[in-house]
Design a protein around this motif. Structure first.
Motif, PDB file in Angstrom:
ATOM      1  N   ARG A   1     -26.136  40.168  32.316  1.00  7.29           N
ATOM      2  CA  ARG A   1     -26.913  39.173  33.073  1.00  7.29           C
ATOM      3  C   ARG A   1     -26.825  37.782  32.457  1.00  7.29           C
ATOM      4  NH1 ARG A   1     -32.539  41.861  35.219  1.00  7.29           N
ATOM      5  NH2 ARG A   1     -31.666  43.837  35.983  1.00  7.29           N
ATOM      6  N   ILE A   2     -26.558  37.723  31.152  1.00 12.65           N
ATOM      7  CA  ILE A   2     -26.447  36.396  30.526  1.00 12.65           C
ATOM      8  C   ILE A   2     -24.998  36.057  30.171  1.00 12.65           C
ATOM      9  CG2 ILE A   2     -28.809  36.498  29.628  1.00 12.65           C
ATOM     10  CD1 ILE A   2     -27.519  36.980  26.829  1.00 12.65           C
ATOM     11  N   GLY A   3     -24.064  36.884  30.653  1.00  9.22           N
ATOM     12  CA  GLY A   3     -22.656  36.560  30.462  1.00  9.22           C
ATOM     13  C   GLY A   3     -22.031  37.105  29.201  1.00  9.22           C
ATOM     14  N   VAL A   4     -22.727  38.028  28.521  1.00  4.08           N
ATOM     15  CA  VAL A   4     -22.163  38.668  27.334  1.00  4.08           C
ATOM     16  C   VAL A   4     -21.533  39.990  27.751  1.00  4.08           C
ATOM     17  CG1 VAL A   4     -22.675  39.731  25.110  1.00  4.08           C
ATOM     18  CG2 VAL A   4     -23.789  37.588  25.751  1.00  4.08           C
ATOM     19  N   ALA A   5     -20.268  40.173  27.409  1.00  9.31           N
ATOM     20  CA  ALA A   5     -19.541  41.384  27.800  1.00  9.31           C
ATOM     21  C   ALA A   5     -19.587  42.403  26.671  1.00  9.31           C
ATOM     22  CB  ALA A   5     -18.097  41.041  28.140  1.00  9.31           C
ATOM     23  N   LEU A   6     -20.221  43.536  26.921  1.00  9.25           N
ATOM     24  CA  LEU A   6     -20.298  44.600  25.938  1.00  9.25           C
ATOM     25  C   LEU A   6     -19.421  45.766  26.400  1.00  9.25           C
ATOM     26  CD1 LEU A   6     -23.310  45.902  23.962  1.00  9.25           C
ATOM     27  CD2 LEU A   6     -21.967  47.539  25.266  1.00  9.25           C
ATOM     28  N   THR A   7     -18.508  46.190  25.540  1.00  8.56           N
ATOM     29  CA  THR A   7     -17.654  47.341  25.789  1.00  8.56           C
ATOM     30  C   THR A   7     -18.138  48.499  24.935  1.00  8.56           C
ATOM     31  OG1 THR A   7     -15.745  45.933  26.216  1.00  8.56           O
ATOM     32  CG2 THR A   7     -15.298  48.240  25.698  1.00  8.56           C
ATOM     33  N   VAL A   8     -18.328  49.653  25.543  1.00  7.94           N
ATOM     34  CA  VAL A   8     -18.755  50.836  24.809  1.00  7.94           C
ATOM     35  C   VAL A   8     -17.514  51.613  24.373  1.00  7.94           C
ATOM     36  CG1 VAL A   8     -20.117  52.953  24.862  1.00  7.94           C
ATOM     37  CG2 VAL A   8     -20.876  50.945  26.159  1.00  7.94           C
ATOM     38  N   ARG A   9     -17.354  51.779  23.072  1.00  6.60           N
ATOM     39  CA  ARG A   9     -16.187  52.469  22.518  1.00  6.60           C
ATOM     40  C   ARG A   9     -16.622  53.816  21.960  1.00  6.60           C
ATOM     41  NH1 ARG A   9     -11.838  51.373  24.132  1.00  6.60           N
ATOM     42  NH2 ARG A   9     -11.939  49.191  23.469  1.00  6.60           N
ATOM     43  N   PHE A  10     -16.271  54.892  22.657  1.00  6.94           N
ATOM     44  CA  PHE A  10     -16.647  56.247  22.250  1.00  6.94           C
ATOM     45  C   PHE A  10     -15.540  56.821  21.365  1.00  6.94           C
ATOM     46  CE2 PHE A  10     -17.474  60.693  22.319  1.00  6.94           C
ATOM     47  CZ  PHE A  10     -18.803  60.870  22.658  1.00  6.94           C
ATOM     48  N   VAL A  11     -15.891  57.243  20.145  1.00  7.06           N
ATOM     49  CA  VAL A  11     -14.925  57.828  19.216  1.00  7.06           C
ATOM     50  C   VAL A  11     -15.512  59.119  18.647  1.00  7.06           C
ATOM     51  CG1 VAL A  11     -13.894  55.609  18.607  1.00  7.06           C
ATOM     52  CG2 VAL A  11     -15.809  56.489  17.258  1.00  7.06           C
ATOM     53  N   ASP A  12     -14.643  59.967  18.059  1.00 11.28           N
ATOM     54  CA  ASP A  12     -15.155  61.190  17.441  1.00 11.28           C
ATOM     55  C   ASP A  12     -15.869  60.854  16.136  1.00 11.28           C
ATOM     56  OD1 ASP A  12     -13.260  61.033  15.291  1.00 11.28           O
ATOM     57  OD2 ASP A  12     -11.771  62.040  16.532  1.00 11.28           O
ATOM     58  N   SER A  13     -16.584  61.855  15.596  1.00 15.49           N
ATOM     59  CA  SER A  13     -17.451  61.594  14.448  1.00 15.49           C
ATOM     60  C   SER A  13     -16.670  61.120  13.228  1.00 15.49           C
ATOM     61  CB  SER A  13     -18.258  62.848  14.102  1.00 15.49           C
ATOM     62  OG  SER A  13     -17.400  63.938  13.803  1.00 15.49           O
ATOM     63  N   ALA A  14     -15.471  61.689  12.992  1.00 14.91           N
ATOM     64  CA  ALA A  14     -14.686  61.285  11.820  1.00 14.91           C
ATOM     65  C   ALA A  14     -14.237  59.836  11.943  1.00 14.91           C
ATOM     66  CB  ALA A  14     -13.475  62.200  11.660  1.00 14.91           C
ATOM     67  N   GLN A  15     -13.757  59.439  13.127  1.00 15.19           N
ATOM     68  CA  GLN A  15     -13.325  58.059  13.324  1.00 15.19           C
ATOM     69  C   GLN A  15     -14.511  57.109  13.248  1.00 15.19           C
ATOM     70  OE1 GLN A  15     -11.156  57.412  16.958  1.00 15.19           O
ATOM     71  NE2 GLN A  15     -10.734  55.266  16.512  1.00 15.19           N
ATOM     72  N   TYR A  16     -15.650  57.543  13.763  1.00 19.18           N
ATOM     73  CA  TYR A  16     -16.865  56.724  13.716  1.00 19.18           C
ATOM     74  C   TYR A  16     -17.242  56.414  12.267  1.00 19.18           C
ATOM     75  CZ  TYR A  16     -21.769  55.424  14.568  1.00 19.18           C
ATOM     76  OH  TYR A  16     -22.979  54.774  14.612  1.00 19.18           O
ATOM     77  N   VAL A  17     -17.265  57.438  11.420  1.00 16.52           N
ATOM     78  CA  VAL A  17     -17.606  57.252  10.015  1.00 16.52           C
ATOM     79  C   VAL A  17     -16.596  56.337   9.327  1.00 16.52           C
ATOM     80  CG1 VAL A  17     -17.796  58.423   7.785  1.00 16.52           C
ATOM     81  CG2 VAL A  17     -18.874  59.422   9.802  1.00 16.52           C
ATOM     82  N   ASN A  18     -15.325  56.573   9.585  1.00 17.27           N
ATOM     83  CA  ASN A  18     -14.279  55.760   8.945  1.00 17.27           C
ATOM     84  C   ASN A  18     -14.353  54.299   9.364  1.00 17.27           C
ATOM     85  OD1 ASN A  18     -13.171  57.860   7.458  1.00 17.27           O
ATOM     86  ND2 ASN A  18     -11.797  58.479   9.100  1.00 17.27           N
ATOM     87  N   ARG A  19     -14.650  54.050  10.629  1.00 21.87           N
ATOM     88  CA  ARG A  19     -14.739  52.665  11.096  1.00 21.87           C
ATOM     89  C   ARG A  19     -15.971  51.964  10.532  1.00 21.87           C
ATOM     90  NH1 ARG A  19     -13.146  51.548  17.273  1.00 21.87           N
ATOM     91  NH2 ARG A  19     -13.676  49.493  16.451  1.00 21.87           N
ATOM     92  N   LEU A  20     -17.064  52.690  10.378  1.00 16.26           N
ATOM     93  CA  LEU A  20     -18.234  52.091   9.742  1.00 16.26           C
ATOM     94  C   LEU A  20     -17.944  51.768   8.279  1.00 16.26           C
ATOM     95  CD1 LEU A  20     -21.264  54.173  11.078  1.00 16.26           C
ATOM     96  CD2 LEU A  20     -20.629  51.850  11.706  1.00 16.26           C
TER      97      LEU A  20
END
Length: 628
Positions: free
Chosen positions: A481-500
């Motif tokens: 609504r305010i022009g900010v584009a949010l993309t939801v990136r779904f990854v598996d748990s191992a990739q999630y931990v590694n990216r964090l």
């Protein structure tokens, strides 16, 4: 504060202490027979099955890489062990006593002469020193946590001394006592095939331990089963009486949350902590609940506060301005989410220590101002004259006002919405304009938030579960609504931990419990020194000298009153800088369990204690088997 047989002044003299407390005198005296909250006559036997979502690929608890199996703490003992009915109190386990040097300059631990590994080898001072060295050499997070411990050395036949590089840090002796002790002779030996073991690498060879359980069976990534050690060396110690009552403790792993829930319904495992409000409201209407085979309980959480929210990665330039981060909070519509997704079960968090006396409220009092005034030039002015509150949406007017406020805050941070033509929707002609007006076709124009460089404000929201994905999608619609584009990136748990760990994210939902007696771990969460260290718990990348100063005030607090005031002061500074978008909290655990177990009539203050102080009830179990 640490104490022993007498008053705290005993610390200045050569006195060996049976226990430690960060909040005055330990509750239990040296001659106590068992903790008050256990059943000392609890029967031994039976099986308890628990479940987790995800996988595992290692039994090495030292290294930060890989996915270690759950329950590995069952096979190892520590120097000291906690009491569940006291805040931050520990009593001797491998160590029978501790000696604290003047002004907390060092701590000595004296090992019991009857503490053994499962192979019958004595636990030695050499094991303790080696464990500390391996932990701090191989795990950057632990190295940072123990950075003020300059040396661990053997100073007697059964004595280890830890020396500190600073005085007055009352928590250092306490956290050293929580050190997990590993068998040096096993890790530096060879496996069944004659190959040298490597403490720096992942392994699925069941390790040698000293605790109440050992690994009995497993299948990599699928399940792990522990069996009770019948001749466990500490089974008759006062700190272990009435605990570890199950013959078998089993963890089942599931890749899919829905399958995991259905497995519980079909008696695939025994105990479930339900973290999804929708499930709690709608998924437990099945026969076993109706006839009492499955018990549903809401158990109050009193063991910790909570820090939880959407965390923007401050290492990204777009999140660098606090006004922008504040604007992101004004777009978050908690009330709508709570009503439509969470069945109105949650409260909105308004503190980094939500649910505790450590949480700031109203304006700072005199004690808090004593910590804040010297930092006035380094912290937002609102800390002194404006109580922190989250924006609310209780009407359409509130929603419009919040979005307007968000736009104004983004503008202060160097971003403005631009109306642009979406080329993918662009059509022309009178007929098309009519279709747009009546809502048959969409308007080809769109709002895009841009800075003076022409860059669009875009966010990748990293998620690893469908539940978080649903939440992120709601936030996505609000930001649009305010022009900010949010993309939801779904990854598996191992990739999630590694990216964090590698800081490869824009935004993520993260929450963790906060100690009721915060201390050195706050440096890991919010300290400048941890911000750029890969794998630290400073996910946002907070770098703030004022917060560093306040963390030191917490760490070196001389009493509880000072600790609480310093923590509240830091809470205010964290909130005023808008490092996270606070989300929600439930101040109770939603428990579903098959009714096969007994427990003490009065559970301890800080936890439900399952399964540690529960036991197998043969009569209840037989009744369920008959009805199944």
């Amino acid at each position: 504060m640490l104490s022993g047989n007498g008053s705290a002044q005993a610390l200045e003299f050569e006195t060996w202490l049976h226990g430690s407390s960060l909040m005055g005198e330990p509750k239990y005296q040296p001659d106590f027979t068992h903790f008050d909250y256990v059943n000392p006559d609890a029967p031994k036997g039976g099986v308890v099955r628990q479940a987790l979502q995800g996988s595992f690929d290692s039994f090495n608890v030292i290294i930060p890489k890989g996915e270690p199996a759950s329950g590995l703490g069952l096979i190892y003992d520590t120097l000291m062990t906690s009491a569940y009915d006291e805040i931050s109190s520990d009593y001797g386990l491998i160590a029978d006593a501790m000696y604290v040097g003047p002004n907390y300059s060092y701590v000595k631990y004296r090992l019991r002469d009857n503490a053994f590994w499962h192979d019958g080898t004595p636990i030695t001072a050499e094991d303790v020193v080696w464990s500390f060295e391996q932990l701090t050499n191989l795990n950057p997070q632990r190295k940072f946590y123990y950075k003020n411990v300059t040396k661990a050395e053997i100073t007697g036949e059964r004595e280890v001394t830890f020396t500190f590089d600073q005085e007055g840090n009352r928590e250092l002796p306490h956290i050293v006592g929580q050190l997990l002790i590993l068998p040096k002779h096993w890790w530096t030996g060879t496996d069944a095939n004659g190959n040298p073991r490597d403490i720096s690498g992942a392994t699925l060879e069941p390790p040698l331990g000293s605790g109440a359980y050992k690994i009995k069976d497993f299948s990599g990534g699928k399940y792990i089963e522990f069996e009770r050690v019948k001749d466990y060396w500490a089974k008759d110690l006062n700190v272990m009486i009435g605990q570890n009552n199950f013959d078998t403790v089993r963890y089942e792993y599931f890749r899919d949350a829905t399958v995991m829930l259905e497995a519980f319904k079909s008696d695939g495992y025994d105990f479930r902590l339900e973290n999804a409000a929708k499930n709690w409201a709608t998924a437990y209407d099945f026969p076993a609940v109706k006839d009492g085979r499955v018990v549903l309980e809401m158990v109050p959480d009193r063991a910790s506060g909570v820090t939880g929210g959407f965390w923007p990665n401050l290492r990204r330039e777009k999140f660098s301005h606090p006004k922008v981060r504040e604007g992101l909070n004004y777009v978050f519509n908690f009330e709508e989410m709570n009503r439509t997704l969470f069945y109105s079960q949650y409260k909105r968090s308004d503190s980094y220590y939500f649910g505790t006396e450590l949480a700031a409220s109203g304006l700072p009092d005199e004690k808090e101002l004593a910590f804040l005034e010297p930092l006035r030039d380094q912290i937002p002015a609102s800390v002194f004259d404006k109580a922190y509150t989250n924006p609310k949406v209780e009407s359409r007017e509130d929603l419009r006002d919040n979005l307007k406020t968000a736009l104004a805050l983004f503008k202060e941070g160097g971003w403005e919405p631009k109306t642009e033509v979406d080329e993918t929707k662009k059509k022309t002609g009178f007929f098309h304009s009519i279709l747009v007006a009546i809502g048959v076709e969409s308007d080809p124009t769109k709002t895009v938030m841009r800075n003076d460089k022409g860059e669009a404000f875009e966010i990748e929201f990293l998620v690893s579960s469908p539940a978080t994905e649903r939440i992120a999608l709601r936030y996505q619609a609000s930001l649009q609504r305010i022009g900010v584009a949010l993309t939801v990136r779904f990854v598996d748990s191992a990739q999630y931990v590694n990216r964090l760990r590698s800081r490869d994210f824009d935004m993520a939902y993260l929450a963790w419990g906060q100690s009721l007696s915060p201390g050195n771990e706050q440096r890991e969460y919010f300290g400048t020194a941890s911000a750029d260290r890969e794998g630290s718990a400073n996910y946002a990348g907070v770098k703030n000298p004022a917060i560093d100063t306040l963390i030191d005030k917490i760490v070196f607090a001389e009493n509880r009153e000072s600790l609480v005031a310093a923590t509240r002061a830091m809470d205010r500074v964290l909130l005023a800088n808008h490092y996270m978008i606070p989300t929600w909290h439930l101040d109770a655990s939603r428990i579903a369990r098959w009714d096969r177990f007994g427990h003490p009539p009065k559970l301890p203050l800080l936890t439900h204690g399952f399964p540690t102080i529960w036991w197998w009830d043969a009569d209840k179990a037989a009744d369920i088997e008959e009805k199944n």
